[in-house]
Structure formats: structure tokens, C-alpha cells
Design a protein around this motif. Structure first.
Motif, PDB file in Angstrom:
ATOM      1  N   SER A 155       0.819  -1.224   0.000  1.00 49.41           N
ATOM      2  CA  SER A 155       0.000   0.000   0.000  1.00 49.41           C
ATOM      3  C   SER A 155       0.845   1.262   0.000  1.00 49.41           C
ATOM      4  CB  SER A 155      -0.925   0.007   1.217  1.00 49.41           C
ATOM      5  OG  SER A 155      -1.837  -1.066   1.165  1.00 49.41           O
ATOM      6  N   ASN A 180      -8.186  -8.579  -1.896  1.00 50.50           N
ATOM      7  CA  ASN A 180      -7.762  -7.174  -1.881  1.00 50.50           C
ATOM      8  C   ASN A 180      -6.443  -6.977  -2.601  1.00 50.50           C
ATOM      9  OD1 ASN A 180     -10.008  -6.340  -0.464  1.00 50.50           O
ATOM     10  ND2 ASN A 180      -9.010  -6.328   1.541  1.00 50.50           N
ATOM     11  N   ILE A 181      -5.560  -7.987  -2.491  1.00 53.23           N
ATOM     12  CA  ILE A 181      -4.273  -7.907  -3.180  1.00 53.23           C
ATOM     13  C   ILE A 181      -4.485  -7.877  -4.695  1.00 53.23           C
ATOM     14  CG2 ILE A 181      -2.150  -9.173  -3.708  1.00 53.23           C
ATOM     15  CD1 ILE A 181      -2.101  -7.716  -1.030  1.00 53.23           C
ATOM     16  N   LYS A 183      -6.952  -6.568  -6.241  1.00 55.05           N
ATOM     17  CA  LYS A 183      -7.369  -5.197  -6.549  1.00 55.05           C
ATOM     18  C   LYS A 183      -6.169  -4.260  -6.601  1.00 55.05           C
ATOM     19  CE  LYS A 183     -10.257  -1.390  -4.881  1.00 55.05           C
ATOM     20  NZ  LYS A 183     -11.182  -0.922  -3.821  1.00 55.05           N
ATOM     21  N   LYS A 184      -5.269  -4.401  -5.636  1.00 50.15           N
ATOM     22  CA  LYS A 184      -4.096  -3.528  -5.579  1.00 50.15           C
ATOM     23  C   LYS A 184      -3.164  -3.794  -6.758  1.00 50.15           C
ATOM     24  CE  LYS A 184      -1.654  -0.304  -3.662  1.00 50.15           C
ATOM     25  NZ  LYS A 184      -2.146   1.093  -3.646  1.00 50.15           N
ATOM     26  N   GLU A 187      -4.614  -2.094  -9.792  1.00 44.75           N
ATOM     27  CA  GLU A 187      -4.413  -0.639  -9.761  1.00 44.75           C
ATOM     28  C   GLU A 187      -2.992  -0.280 -10.190  1.00 44.75           C
ATOM     29  OE1 GLU A 187      -5.362   0.361  -5.770  1.00 44.75           O
ATOM     30  OE2 GLU A 187      -7.542   0.264  -6.059  1.00 44.75           O
TER      31      GLU A 187
END
Length: 251
Positions: A155, A180-181, A183-184, A187
Motif C-alpha cells: 500500500s 484485496n491484493i 485489486k491492488k 491498480e
């Protein structure tokens, strides 16, 4: 891949087979090593998967070191060594780079990330200027769980136009955090980042804009997500949980 190939930081790797005197000693004795040949990487995400001991982490480590990262992980500025355990495979790997130069990068190893966190604290104790830990979220990585410290890393320290080499990033992450990883990663990939990831996680390797290389004995080849052993095993288990448990617990 189209025009995106121009933005790759690592386009491919080649094994310098002609320089290897024998495939009977480690790490060249790992069955898959002699068949690496030329591996082309996706401009965004490339996964390397396989069973424990298949050689995926050894290959990933060699790529990272050949590219200039510290063997135990961290950025290119890290040069500590708590214990020399890496192989010399990196000396026999040729990196074919893209036209652009990465602005940042990180080699993450789940097994030695503790040593990276320790080195950060040691360097900050010696520093009279800005603290390194501030670029990792400002909180000691040792004061967080392993999963929390990795989330702080991705992050805060992972920025645009970077090359990120990750060995088992799913370690200590719940399934929800693994989602969530994804998604990151998406991005960052959309902001000029490239990832090369060794993983056992069927969740993380589900990221669609990618290549998956699966190691099976001496072979390493591209596979579709649904055809990976990891996906097949997990899918079969969830569909036939009671039957499978009955077989393995009563035999």
C-alpha cells in the motif's frame, strides 16, 4: 500484448545453457531448470506456479538477483545478508529488458521479509535524516502481523512504474485479503507496473490480465487458469468435500 510490450521492464529471460558445465549439481539438478529456455513475460503480471520443490522460487530468486535486487529481498538499495542461501542460478540467467526503466521496484520473499524489516530498523537507528520506515507506512513492520506488514508494503512502498517480484505473497493473508491484493495489483498494473509472482494461491493467480507458467516435473509451460493443478484441486475439493475427506481420513 500489442504495444504494451514496449513498457515491459523485463520482457523475457534466457538460460545460458552453454555456460553450464553440468546439470547434475544444484540448482541445475532441479528437473525444470534445463528446460527454462526462453520465458516471455506479460507486460503486467506473470505467475510461476508449481508444487513445493518444483523450482519456482529458485527461478524467481534468480530473476530478482540478475535484475539487481538483494538476494533476501527489498529494493535495489538493500545489500544486507543474514545468511547466504541463494543459488548461483542468477549467473546463468540472461535478462532481456524492455525499452523503459522502472522508477521503483521491490523483491518480496515471504521467508525472509523479517530480515528486511530488521534491516530497515537498523538503518533508521543509524540515520540522521528521513526514516526509511516512513515510506512503508511509518509503523515498524515488526509491530504488525506478517499479513499486515505485507499490506503496508504494497500500500505504501509499491508505486507506479515499478517492477515487483513477489515470492508467495499470500503467506499469512486471509482469503479476503488475497482478494484485496488482486485489486491492488490491478491498480498498480494500470499505472505502469509489472509483476512476476510465484504463488500457491488460486485466488491471486485468478488475476486475468496475465500469463501463468506451471511447472510440472521437467516441464514449464503456459496454462489457462482453469487448467492449473491448483485450481483443479481446490475446485474438486469444494465440490466433493465430504467424499474426499472420507477417503483420506479412512485410509
Amino acid at each position: 500484448m500489442g504495444e504494451n510490450i514496449k513498457s515491459q521492464y523485463i520482457r523475457s529471460i534466457e538460460l545460458k545453457s552453454e555456460e553450464i558445465s553440468s546439470f547434475n549439481k544444484y540448482p541445475f539438478s532441479i528437473p525444470v531448470i534445463k528446460n527454462i529456455g526462453n520465458l516471455e513475460f506479460h507486460p503486467e503480471v506473470t505467475f510461476i506456479i508449481g508444487e513445493n520443490g518444483s523450482g519456482k522460487s529458485t527461478i524467481l530468486e534468480a530473476i530478482a538477483i540478475a535484475y539487481g535486487f538483494n538476494a533476501e529481498g527489498g529494493t535495489k538499495n538493500f545489500n544486507f545478508a543474514s545468511k547466504t542461501t541463494h543459488s548461483d542460478l542468477h549467473q546463468y540467467i540472461r535478462i532481456i529488458k524492455g525499452v523503459n526503466i522502472a522508477k521503483s521496484g521491490f523483491f518480496f520473499r515471504a521467508e525472509s521479509f523479517y530480515n528486511v524489516a530488521t534491516n530497515i530498523e537498523e538503518l533508521d537507528l543509524e540515520s540522521l535524516g528521513n526514516r526509511i520506515i516512513d515510506s512503508y507506512g511509518g509503523v515498524s513492520l515488526h509491530e504488525q502481523s506478517h499479513g499486515e506488514s505485507f499490506l503496508s508494503l504494497i500500500s505504501n512502498r509499491f508505486t507506479e512504474s515499478g517492477i515487483y517480484i513477489l515470492d508467495e505473497p499470500e503467506a499469512s493473508l486471509s482469503p479476503f485479503k488475497q482478494i484485496n491484493i488482486i485489486k491492488k495489483i490491478n491498480e498498480l498494473a494500470k499505472n505502469g507496473c509489472q509483476f512476476i509472482i510465484a504463488t500457491h494461491s488460486p485466488i491471486i493467480m485468478a488475476y486475468t490480465n496475465s500469463i501463468i507458467y506451471e511447472i510440472n516435473g521437467e516441464k514449464i509451460k503456459k496454462v489457462d487458469y482453469e487448467n492449473t493443478q491448483h485450481y483443479k484441486v481446490m475446485s474438486s475439493f469444494f465440490k466433493n468435500k465430504d467424499k474426499i475427506l472420507n477417503i483420506i481420513l479412512n485410509n
